[in-house]
Design an enzyme around this catalytic site. Structure first.
Site, mmCIF file in Angstrom:
data_model
loop_
_atom_site.group_PDB
_atom_site.id
_atom_site.type_symbol
_atom_site.label_atom_id
_atom_site.label_comp_id
_atom_site.label_asym_id
_atom_site.label_seq_id
_atom_site.Cartn_x
_atom_site.Cartn_y
_atom_site.Cartn_z
ATOM 1 N N TYR A 138 -55.143 -12.250 -23.205
ATOM 2 C CA TYR A 138 -55.151 -13.195 -24.323
ATOM 3 C C TYR A 138 -55.037 -12.419 -25.624
ATOM 4 C CZ TYR A 138 -56.288 -17.181 -27.253
ATOM 5 O OH TYR A 138 -56.228 -18.173 -28.198
ATOM 6 N N GLN A 267 -63.864 -3.296 -40.776
ATOM 7 C CA GLN A 267 -64.387 -4.313 -39.876
ATOM 8 C C GLN A 267 -64.687 -5.615 -40.609
ATOM 9 O OE1 GLN A 267 -64.264 -3.567 -36.473
ATOM 10 N NE2 GLN A 267 -63.173 -1.969 -37.599
ATOM 11 N N GLU A 335 -70.733 -1.666 -31.437
ATOM 12 C CA GLU A 335 -69.380 -1.633 -30.871
ATOM 13 C C GLU A 335 -68.670 -0.344 -31.293
ATOM 14 O OE1 GLU A 335 -65.268 -4.316 -31.030
ATOM 15 O OE2 GLU A 335 -66.787 -4.521 -32.600
ATOM 16 N N ASP A 369 -58.468 1.975 -33.383
ATOM 17 C CA ASP A 369 -57.890 0.646 -33.185
ATOM 18 C C ASP A 369 -56.433 0.710 -32.749
ATOM 19 O OD1 ASP A 369 -60.080 -0.930 -33.648
ATOM 20 O OD2 ASP A 369 -59.646 -1.290 -35.761
ATOM 21 N N HIS A 428 -77.416 -10.429 14.576
ATOM 22 C CA HIS A 428 -77.040 -9.140 14.012
ATOM 23 C C HIS A 428 -77.434 -8.017 14.993
ATOM 24 C CE1 HIS A 428 -76.635 -11.287 10.224
ATOM 25 N NE2 HIS A 428 -76.238 -10.183 9.601
#
Length: 438
Positions: A138, A267, A335, A369, A428
């Site tokens: 996206y 930012q 971040e 970036d 089992h």
């Protein structure tokens, strides 16, 4: 502790009474808790599941002010992406190529290989690494044509070996960005659909007559996109539910104040909810940065956005020393972290929580970036405590390999049987014990 109505950015000090609660309030972010948004997103997702292409077209026309009639009008194939690349100025073409090359080269180092070994019992054990079959990326539309988001998501998926990458990219008012489409061409995107919002996430997750269902959806988006990703998780994988962009700068007071002010702006200009914080032990230096902010802010094209971001969620914080600054880094878990200090490597081992660490005075976050190489899709809102940057590992899955010989099946069964009976799972136990040699 100051934040009067005339200040551009709040000033805090760790020695002030109430600092801890003030910091908590500054960091608080609940991006997907709005009941009305949640209700809208659930309705859109259900509608797309029920009506497919028709619902996608309807919501796209409503929210993006377009006039599509057929899904074919929303689809952009590889030849059109190449044509968009050829329309770019040569300088921009070259810059995109450099970005793709560096991101690809970095992520090649993240690739994992399958492995296996034979243990003492003769059992072959291993792990098989395989790429996801199809991924949806996206890429937001609107005022900022985020070509870099295409590169970071699609190139990484292709390095992982994903055969098919489908991109969803809204085009409000029908405005298509050659820059974004060119990035899709260079990054190896297989096809693009000009759809956005919750309808795009639903289409990628569940598929429609025209949009193939994917295995994972990645990439940033607004609150509707983030909420939709949360709801479709389980039907598909997702990278993360991202909050607003954020930067935390630790400075010793020796970097050019203009540089630091612009790093904070990098930012803050994203959106009004973005966060920019500076930690420094030198009060006079904080004064210089605040003056630089006041002087340089009016020169920004996105001044209004940055101004609101700094006023609402920004801060210049005086710390006792750089050691206390590092303690706050681990509390904030940013971040983006800039260590704008002398010999930043001396602090690296003390940093436990950060999405990406930019070391030294010359390493601006903006380089990360676009062209440094590491991924810029990073954990936000403190989730760096338990999350990692988007990487090749997000587009691969692991299968365990177990291959027993008759002898090793018998040996292992002698232990598996009692363990299964201890859990009262007798089928089992009998399954394992049937292979035990008498």
């Amino acid at each position: 502790m100051t934040n009067d109505k005339t200040s551009l950015i709040r000033r805090l000090s760790t020695v002030d009474d109430g600092f801890s609660s003030a910091l908590d309030g500054l960091l608080a972010w609940e991006g997907v808790s709005d009941a009305k948004v949640n209700e809208t997103v659930l309705k859109v997702i259900d509608d797309v599941r029920q009506r497919g292409d028709a619902a996608v077209i309807e919501y796209t026309n409503r929210f993006d002010r377009t006039h599509f009639e057929h899904m074919s009008e929303l689809r952009i194939a590889r030849p059109e992406l190449e044509a968009a690349y050829k329309r770019l100025a040569p300088k921009l073409q070259h810059a995109l190529e450099i970005s793709v090359e560096r991101v690809r080269a970095y992520h090649q180092h993240q690739k994992q290989e399958s492995w296996q070994y034979t243990d003492a019992s003769g059992t072959v054990l291993g792990q098989r690494i395989t790429p996801l079959d199809r991924v949806g990326v996206y890429v937001p539309g609107g005022l900022a044509p985020l070509a870099s988001s295409v590169v970071m998501t699609a190139v990484t998926a292709k390095v992982a070996g994903v055969p098919e990458v489908i991109m969803a990219h809204p085009t409000p008012d029908g405005e298509v960005s050659d820059f974004v489409l060119a990035a899709a061409w260079l990054s190896g995107v297989d096809q693009v659909f000009t759809m956005g919002g919750a309808q795009a996430i639903a289409a990628l997750a569940y598929g429609t007559e025209s949009v193939p269902a994917v295995d994972k959806v990645v990439g940033p988006g607004n609150i509707y996109v983030a909420t939709a990703k949360r709801h479709v998780y389980g039907q598909v994988g997702i990278d993360m539910v991202a909050g607003p962009s954020e930067i935390l700068v630790v400075c010793d007071g020796q970097t050019d104040p203009d540089w630091i002010a612009m790093d904070l702006f990098s930012q803050a200009e994203h959106d009004a909810d973005a966060q920019a914080i500076l930690l420094c032990p030198d009060a006079e230096y904080l004064d210089k940065v605040e003056a630089a902010i006041a002087r340089l802010l009016p020169t920004l094209e996105r001044e209004a956005i940055a101004r609101q971001s700094l006023a609402d969620r920004g801060a210049l914080i005086k710390v006792r020393d750089l050691q206390e600054a590092i303690e706050l880094v681990n509390r904030i878990a940013p971040e983006h972290l800039e260590l704008s200090v002398e010999k930043p490597e001396q602090y690296l081992d003390s940093i436990r929580h950060a999405g990406a660490i930019f070391m030294g005075r010359h390493t601006s976050e903006a380089l990360g970036d676009y062209v440094a190489g590491p991924n810029h899709v990073l954990p936000t809102s403190g989730t760096a405590r338990f999350s990692s940057p988007l990487g090749v590992y997000d587009f691969q899955k692991k299968s365990s390999i177990i291959y027993c010989t008759p002898d090793s099946a018998s040996e292992l069964g002698e232990s598996a049987g009692p363990l299964a009976r201890g859990e009262l799972l007798t089928a089992h136990a009998r399954s394992a014990e049937m292979r035990v040699k008498p």
